[in-house]
Write a protein that holds these residues in place. Structure first.
Motif, PDB file in Angstrom:
ATOM      1  N   GLY A 578     -11.056 -53.933  11.185  1.00 59.09           N
ATOM      2  CA  GLY A 578     -10.053 -54.629  10.373  1.00 59.09           C
ATOM      3  C   GLY A 578      -8.811 -53.841  10.028  1.00 59.09           C
ATOM      4  N   ARG A 579      -8.531 -52.720  10.712  1.00 62.79           N
ATOM      5  CA  ARG A 579      -7.304 -51.981  10.403  1.00 62.79           C
ATOM      6  C   ARG A 579      -6.099 -52.874  10.702  1.00 62.79           C
ATOM      7  NH1 ARG A 579      -6.289 -47.052   8.685  1.00 62.79           N
ATOM      8  NH2 ARG A 579      -4.351 -45.978   9.199  1.00 62.79           N
ATOM      9  N   PRO A 580      -5.206 -53.088   9.717  1.00 57.03           N
ATOM     10  CA  PRO A 580      -4.139 -54.081   9.867  1.00 57.03           C
ATOM     11  C   PRO A 580      -3.098 -53.696  10.908  1.00 57.03           C
ATOM     12  CG  PRO A 580      -3.891 -52.891   7.796  1.00 57.03           C
ATOM     13  CD  PRO A 580      -5.204 -52.490   8.370  1.00 57.03           C
ATOM     14  N   ILE A 581      -2.467 -54.697  11.480  1.00 54.29           N
ATOM     15  CA  ILE A 581      -1.481 -54.495  12.543  1.00 54.29           C
ATOM     16  C   ILE A 581      -0.265 -53.718  12.053  1.00 54.29           C
ATOM     17  CG2 ILE A 581      -0.327 -56.692  12.080  1.00 54.29           C
ATOM     18  CD1 ILE A 581      -0.824 -55.011  15.528  1.00 54.29           C
ATOM     19  N   ARG A 582       0.081 -53.851  10.767  1.00 56.52           N
ATOM     20  CA  ARG A 582       1.271 -53.141  10.281  1.00 56.52           C
ATOM     21  C   ARG A 582       1.070 -51.628  10.285  1.00 56.52           C
ATOM     22  NH1 ARG A 582       0.511 -51.811   5.210  1.00 56.52           N
ATOM     23  NH2 ARG A 582      -1.384 -52.602   4.262  1.00 56.52           N
ATOM     24  N   MET A 583      -0.207 -51.149  10.406  1.00 58.51           N
ATOM     25  CA  MET A 583      -0.452 -49.705  10.497  1.00 58.51           C
ATOM     26  C   MET A 583      -0.264 -49.191  11.920  1.00 58.51           C
ATOM     27  SD  MET A 583      -1.034 -48.922   7.408  1.00 58.51           S
ATOM     28  CE  MET A 583      -1.555 -47.223   7.574  1.00 58.51           C
ATOM     29  N   LEU A 584       0.014 -50.095  12.860  1.00 61.28           N
ATOM     30  CA  LEU A 584       0.223 -49.697  14.247  1.00 61.28           C
ATOM     31  C   LEU A 584       1.419 -48.742  14.360  1.00 61.28           C
ATOM     32  CD1 LEU A 584       0.026 -52.003  17.338  1.00 61.28           C
ATOM     33  CD2 LEU A 584       1.945 -50.451  17.092  1.00 61.28           C
ATOM     34  N   ASP A 585       2.493 -49.033  13.616  1.00 58.13           N
ATOM     35  CA  ASP A 585       3.692 -48.182  13.683  1.00 58.13           C
ATOM     36  C   ASP A 585       3.363 -46.737  13.325  1.00 58.13           C
ATOM     37  OD1 ASP A 585       5.227 -50.305  14.451  1.00 58.13           O
ATOM     38  OD2 ASP A 585       6.027 -50.719  12.458  1.00 58.13           O
ATOM     39  N   TRP A 586       2.469 -46.553  12.361  1.00 52.49           N
ATOM     40  CA  TRP A 586       2.090 -45.188  11.977  1.00 52.49           C
ATOM     41  C   TRP A 586       1.264 -44.527  13.079  1.00 52.49           C
ATOM     42  CZ3 TRP A 586       3.249 -41.098   9.517  1.00 52.49           C
ATOM     43  CH2 TRP A 586       2.302 -40.115   9.227  1.00 52.49           C
ATOM     44  N   ALA A 587       0.355 -45.291  13.692  1.00 55.26           N
ATOM     45  CA  ALA A 587      -0.475 -44.729  14.766  1.00 55.26           C
ATOM     46  C   ALA A 587       0.385 -44.258  15.935  1.00 55.26           C
ATOM     47  CB  ALA A 587      -1.499 -45.761  15.234  1.00 55.26           C
ATOM     48  N   LEU A 588       1.513 -44.917  16.136  1.00 56.58           N
ATOM     49  CA  LEU A 588       2.391 -44.543  17.250  1.00 56.58           C
ATOM     50  C   LEU A 588       3.126 -43.225  17.024  1.00 56.58           C
ATOM     51  CD1 LEU A 588       3.894 -48.055  18.087  1.00 56.58           C
ATOM     52  CD2 LEU A 588       2.207 -46.772  19.427  1.00 56.58           C
ATOM     53  N   VAL A 589       3.167 -42.743  15.780  1.00 53.41           N
ATOM     54  CA  VAL A 589       3.869 -41.481  15.486  1.00 53.41           C
ATOM     55  C   VAL A 589       2.975 -40.461  14.783  1.00 53.41           C
ATOM     56  CG1 VAL A 589       6.122 -42.592  15.375  1.00 53.41           C
ATOM     57  CG2 VAL A 589       4.761 -42.376  13.282  1.00 53.41           C
ATOM     58  N   ASP A 590       1.767 -40.864  14.397  1.00 61.90           N
ATOM     59  CA  ASP A 590       0.871 -39.967  13.655  1.00 61.90           C
ATOM     60  C   ASP A 590       0.636 -38.688  14.463  1.00 61.90           C
ATOM     61  OD1 ASP A 590      -1.117 -38.693  12.245  1.00 61.90           O
ATOM     62  OD2 ASP A 590      -2.318 -40.500  11.910  1.00 61.90           O
ATOM     63  N   PRO A 591       1.044 -37.521  13.924  1.00 58.87           N
ATOM     64  CA  PRO A 591       0.865 -36.259  14.669  1.00 58.87           C
ATOM     65  C   PRO A 591      -0.599 -35.978  15.021  1.00 58.87           C
ATOM     66  CG  PRO A 591       2.280 -35.947  12.746  1.00 58.87           C
ATOM     67  CD  PRO A 591       1.682 -37.300  12.613  1.00 58.87           C
ATOM     68  N   ASP A 592      -1.525 -36.450  14.199  1.00 61.58           N
ATOM     69  CA  ASP A 592      -2.938 -36.190  14.464  1.00 61.58           C
ATOM     70  C   ASP A 592      -3.452 -36.911  15.707  1.00 61.58           C
ATOM     71  OD1 ASP A 592      -2.996 -34.594  12.248  1.00 61.58           O
ATOM     72  OD2 ASP A 592      -3.859 -36.107  10.918  1.00 61.58           O
ATOM     73  N   LEU A 593      -2.745 -37.937  16.165  1.00 60.17           N
ATOM     74  CA  LEU A 593      -3.161 -38.687  17.361  1.00 60.17           C
ATOM     75  C   LEU A 593      -2.346 -38.304  18.598  1.00 60.17           C
ATOM     76  CD1 LEU A 593      -3.705 -42.312  15.946  1.00 60.17           C
ATOM     77  CD2 LEU A 593      -5.460 -40.681  16.665  1.00 60.17           C
ATOM     78  N   ALA A 594      -1.634 -37.182  18.532  1.00 56.83           N
ATOM     79  CA  ALA A 594      -0.738 -36.795  19.632  1.00 56.83           C
ATOM     80  C   ALA A 594      -1.476 -36.691  20.964  1.00 56.83           C
ATOM     81  CB  ALA A 594      -0.050 -35.473  19.300  1.00 56.83           C
ATOM     82  N   GLN A 595      -2.667 -36.080  20.973  1.00 59.68           N
ATOM     83  CA  GLN A 595      -3.430 -35.927  22.222  1.00 59.68           C
ATOM     84  C   GLN A 595      -3.893 -37.276  22.745  1.00 59.68           C
ATOM     85  OE1 GLN A 595      -4.010 -33.131  24.079  1.00 59.68           O
ATOM     86  NE2 GLN A 595      -2.613 -32.098  22.676  1.00 59.68           N
ATOM     87  N   ALA A 596      -4.353 -38.136  21.844  1.00 61.32           N
ATOM     88  CA  ALA A 596      -4.845 -39.455  22.252  1.00 61.32           C
ATOM     89  C   ALA A 596      -3.730 -40.290  22.864  1.00 61.32           C
ATOM     90  CB  ALA A 596      -5.465 -40.176  21.065  1.00 61.32           C
ATOM     91  N   ARG A 597      -2.506 -40.175  22.340  1.00 63.66           N
ATOM     92  CA  ARG A 597      -1.401 -40.989  22.849  1.00 63.66           C
ATOM     93  C   ARG A 597      -1.010 -40.639  24.281  1.00 63.66           C
ATOM     94  NH1 ARG A 597       0.570 -40.623  17.515  1.00 63.66           N
ATOM     95  NH2 ARG A 597       1.892 -38.857  18.062  1.00 63.66           N
ATOM     96  N   LYS A 598      -1.382 -39.440  24.732  1.00 69.31           N
ATOM     97  CA  LYS A 598      -1.069 -39.032  26.109  1.00 69.31           C
ATOM     98  C   LYS A 598      -1.984 -39.709  27.126  1.00 69.31           C
ATOM     99  CE  LYS A 598       0.524 -34.439  24.637  1.00 69.31           C
ATOM    100  NZ  LYS A 598       0.230 -32.971  24.688  1.00 69.31           N
ATOM    101  N   ASP A 599      -3.075 -40.266  26.640  1.00 71.19           N
ATOM    102  CA  ASP A 599      -4.058 -40.883  27.532  1.00 71.19           C
ATOM    103  C   ASP A 599      -3.643 -42.330  27.834  1.00 71.19           C
ATOM    104  OD1 ASP A 599      -6.666 -42.396  28.175  1.00 71.19           O
ATOM    105  OD2 ASP A 599      -7.309 -40.300  28.212  1.00 71.19           O
ATOM    106  N   PRO A 600      -3.730 -42.762  29.105  1.00 73.27           N
ATOM    107  CA  PRO A 600      -3.345 -44.142  29.460  1.00 73.27           C
ATOM    108  C   PRO A 600      -4.134 -45.198  28.688  1.00 73.27           C
ATOM    109  CG  PRO A 600      -3.633 -42.799  31.435  1.00 73.27           C
ATOM    110  CD  PRO A 600      -4.123 -41.966  30.287  1.00 73.27           C
ATOM    111  N   ARG A 601      -5.357 -44.849  28.257  1.00 69.68           N
ATOM    112  CA  ARG A 601      -6.176 -45.813  27.532  1.00 69.68           C
ATOM    113  C   ARG A 601      -5.608 -46.150  26.159  1.00 69.68           C
ATOM    114  NH1 ARG A 601     -11.736 -42.734  27.824  1.00 69.68           N
ATOM    115  NH2 ARG A 601     -10.234 -41.017  27.653  1.00 69.68           N
ATOM    116  N   PHE A 602      -4.726 -45.292  25.660  1.00 70.56           N
ATOM    117  CA  PHE A 602      -4.127 -45.556  24.344  1.00 70.56           C
ATOM    118  C   PHE A 602      -3.316 -46.850  24.391  1.00 70.56           C
ATOM    119  CE2 PHE A 602      -1.005 -45.112  20.922  1.00 70.56           C
ATOM    120  CZ  PHE A 602      -1.808 -44.699  19.871  1.00 70.56           C
TER     121      PHE A 602
END
Length: 620
Positions: A578-602
């Motif tokens: 249930g994580r809301p869609i408006r938190m998507l913008d944060w996931a796209l810049v969250d430094p803690d997810l930097a490695q995950a964002r490099k993966d095509p599955r992201f």
């Protein structure tokens, strides 16, 4: 219109509102004496001119930045030496001003006032322009504060803090000294003796209200509910609990509810010896439960010989409602708020609504209702109606009780989530004026500052939150995040060690304590001990959480150590929960997810997130 370059000093008394509430006559007398005996003579000595007095504050003009800084330092040193109870914040700026008769206006003045607001208690904060002019010319050292965004100032501003001899009494040490003088006390969960497990919320509610009342006494340092409730149902010696929590005294007791009667027993225990300091038993009507809580608090304060101000007495004696059924519903609602997930929040919301129906003047119930609505929006929904309802309920609570700090804190976070940032901070500031120990206000302020990338201000707020609840892992984790971004390595290592100690103690009591596990992992990650984070993450991988925040935090931890497979899996789990869609913008810049964002599955995760959002809209 005359313009000129001037150094402006802005000064203000820390905690003035509270000082006035506690002793109006004495505070005014002290302030007047300070102005006549210290402030005005020192200003004159350094060739300054006071052009405006505003209640407890003052604005002073100097032709030289050196004179302004030397004046500020001398005033602070004099105050610290006298230790008369007054503490000032001082800001100094060098800038262009507009002269209108005896008054002065313009950005040069506004910036000085903003610098005063971020100065440390007992300290002096300078703008970059003032620092450039005085560096190497005055008898103090400076510590860089980075580029700061100041209220109503469009561009970030370099700031510097003075370090001078009187820093032997620096704010941190002053605060620590104050804490050392306060008696430390922990209230353990009162036992439910009713024979009905469903009455557990009632004994827990009595415990929590006593914790809240004791926290209003400035002479006590009260261990938070989170820590003490971790011992619920555990058979552990009093001396061990006292040592674990750092509490000199402990309160324990029991509650038996039967029909329209309630029996409450309470005892104050010396944590070192296990000996009883005070004990009492109360057999009362249910309607007298507030009187019982008041009596327990007053007896504890008397037994510890702690001074209590008139304002604190009034706050403790305040009766929130005369309708016991409404109070009972509120206790049930609060209990569900602590076991936070979407289902429990909806149940709690319904309970608070029923409480308000029974007593429309129950301001705390309205504030609790608003907290449910803000939290649902914050973590589980993008439906704006939740925020509008929260704001409306807070305004109704404040119409009934304009000085209710909880309602101001609730309104602050709701306004921030709506995007009304300045108004939100004003409300949170007011909450802290009314209750300087209100954890929720510090936490909400930290959250607001963090999402605005003001890591310095966020760190300050989370530091205060962690002092109010010294064992609160969530504020510790957020503080570690801020300290990491600010590059304050020494403080970061200290906070990581403290967080690990708390996490380990909590896991001894509950090996499936999810926050303890992921905070323990982050404590190692933030100080680059990735190998030591491994065992914590292995334990974290076994958590099957339905809380989207927990799954998201774990995804961040696994991404930080390079385990992208697990990070992607947990991120998808968070969205599914249930994580809301408006938190998507944060996931796209969250430094803690930097490695995950490099993966095509992201990218696939993002598409899944968007599809879930559409599905939720269609199912409304």
């Amino acid at each position: 219109m005359e313009r000129k370059l001037a150094a402006i000093l802005a000064a203000d008394v820390v905690g003035y509102s509270k000082l006035m509430e506690q002793d109006e006559t004495g505070t005014l007398s002290l302030l007047k004496a300070h102005r006549i005996e210290v402030f005005e003579p020192v200003v004159a000595k350094h060739r300054g001119r006071i052009f405006k007095l505003i209640g407890d504050g003052a604005l002073v003009e100097f032709s030289s930045a050196v004179d302004a800084v030397e004046c500020a330092v001398e005033i602070q040193q004099r105050l610290l030496q006298e230790a008369n109870g007054l503490v000032l914040r001082v800001g100094v700026n060098l800038g262009d001003v507009i002269v209108d008769g005896d008054d002065i206006y313009g950005d040069g003045v506004n910036v000085a006032a903003r610098l005063e607001a971020i100065a440390k208690p007992g300290g002096v904060c300078l703008s970059g322009t003032a620092y450039d002019m005085v560096s190497g010319k005055v008898g103090c050292e400076f510590e860089g504060g980075g580029a700061q965004r100041l209220k109503n100032i469009s561009k970030p501003l370099r700031v510097y803090h003075c370090r001078f001899e009187a820093d032997d009494h620096s704010p941190t040490e002053y605060e620590n000294h104050s804490e050392e003088k306060r008696q430390s006390i922990a209230v353990l969960p009162f036992s439910n003796m009713s024979g009905d497990p469903e009455q557990e919320y009632f004994s827990d509610g009595i415990t929590e209200d006593i914790i809240t009342d004791l926290s209003k006494v400035s002479g006590l340092f009260v261990i938070s509910r989170n820590s003490t409730f971790s011992y619920k149902g555990q058979s552990i010696k009093i001396q061990q609990i006292s040592s674990d929590l750092g509490a000199k005294y402990l309160v324990e007791g029991s509650v038996r509810r039967s029909g329209n009667r309630v029996r409450v027993t309470a005892q104050l225990i010396d944590g070192g010896t296990g000996g009883h300091v005070w004990a009492e038993r109360y057999d009362r009507d249910l309607l007298d439960v507030f009187e019982v809580q008041d009596d327990v608090t007053r007896n504890i304060v008397d037994a510890l010989k702690v001074a209590i101000a008139p304002m604190e007495k009034q706050a403790i004696a305040r009766v929130p409602t005369t309708n016991f059924d409404a109070y009972d519903l509120c206790l049930q609602g609060r209990n569900l708020l602590y076991e936070m997930n979407r289902e429990n929040l909806e149940k709690a919301r319904h309970l608070f609504e029923r409480a308000v129906e029974l007593d429309p003047d129950y301001s705390l119930a309205l504030s609790g209702l608003a907290d449910c609505e803000s939290t649902i929006y914050q973590y589980y929904s993008s439906d704006q109606t939740f925020i509008e309802a929260a704001i409306s309920n807070c305004n109704n609570a404040l119409a009934l009780d304009p000085d209710l700090p909880e309602a101001h804190a609730s309104l602050g976070i709701a306004l921030f989530l709506r995007g009304s940032y300045c108004e939100a901070e004003r409300m949170l500031g007011r909450a802290l004026e009314l209750d300087p120990m209100l954890y929720e206000a510090f936490w909400n302020l930290g959250f607001a500052k963090l999402l605005q990338n003001d890591f310095e201000a966020a760190a300050a707020a989370y530091t205060k939150a962690s002092k109010v609840r010294g064992d609160d892992l969530q504020s510790h984790m957020m503080l570690m995040n801020c300290l990491s971004k600010l590059g304050r390595k020494e403080e970061l290592v200290s906070m990581a060690q403290k967080s690990l100690s708390i996490a380990k103690r909590r896991l001894k009591l509950n090996e499936k304590d999810a926050p303890a596990i992921y905070v323990g992992a982050f404590a190692h990650i933030y100080v680059d001990q990735l190998d030591q984070a491994g065992p914590w993450l292995q334990q974290a991988a076994e958590i099957d959480s339905t809380d989207p925040r927990t799954s998201y935090n774990l995804a961040c931890a696994f991404s930080k150590v390079g385990n992208v497979d697990k990070a992607i899996e947990l991120l998808k789990q968070s969205i599914q929960a249930g994580r809301p869609i408006r938190m998507l913008d944060w996931a796209l810049v969250d430094p803690d997810l930097a490695q995950a964002r490099k993966d095509p599955r992201f990218d696939e995760v993002i598409k899944f997130w968007q599809s879930k959002a559409k599905e939720n809209i269609q199912n409304r």
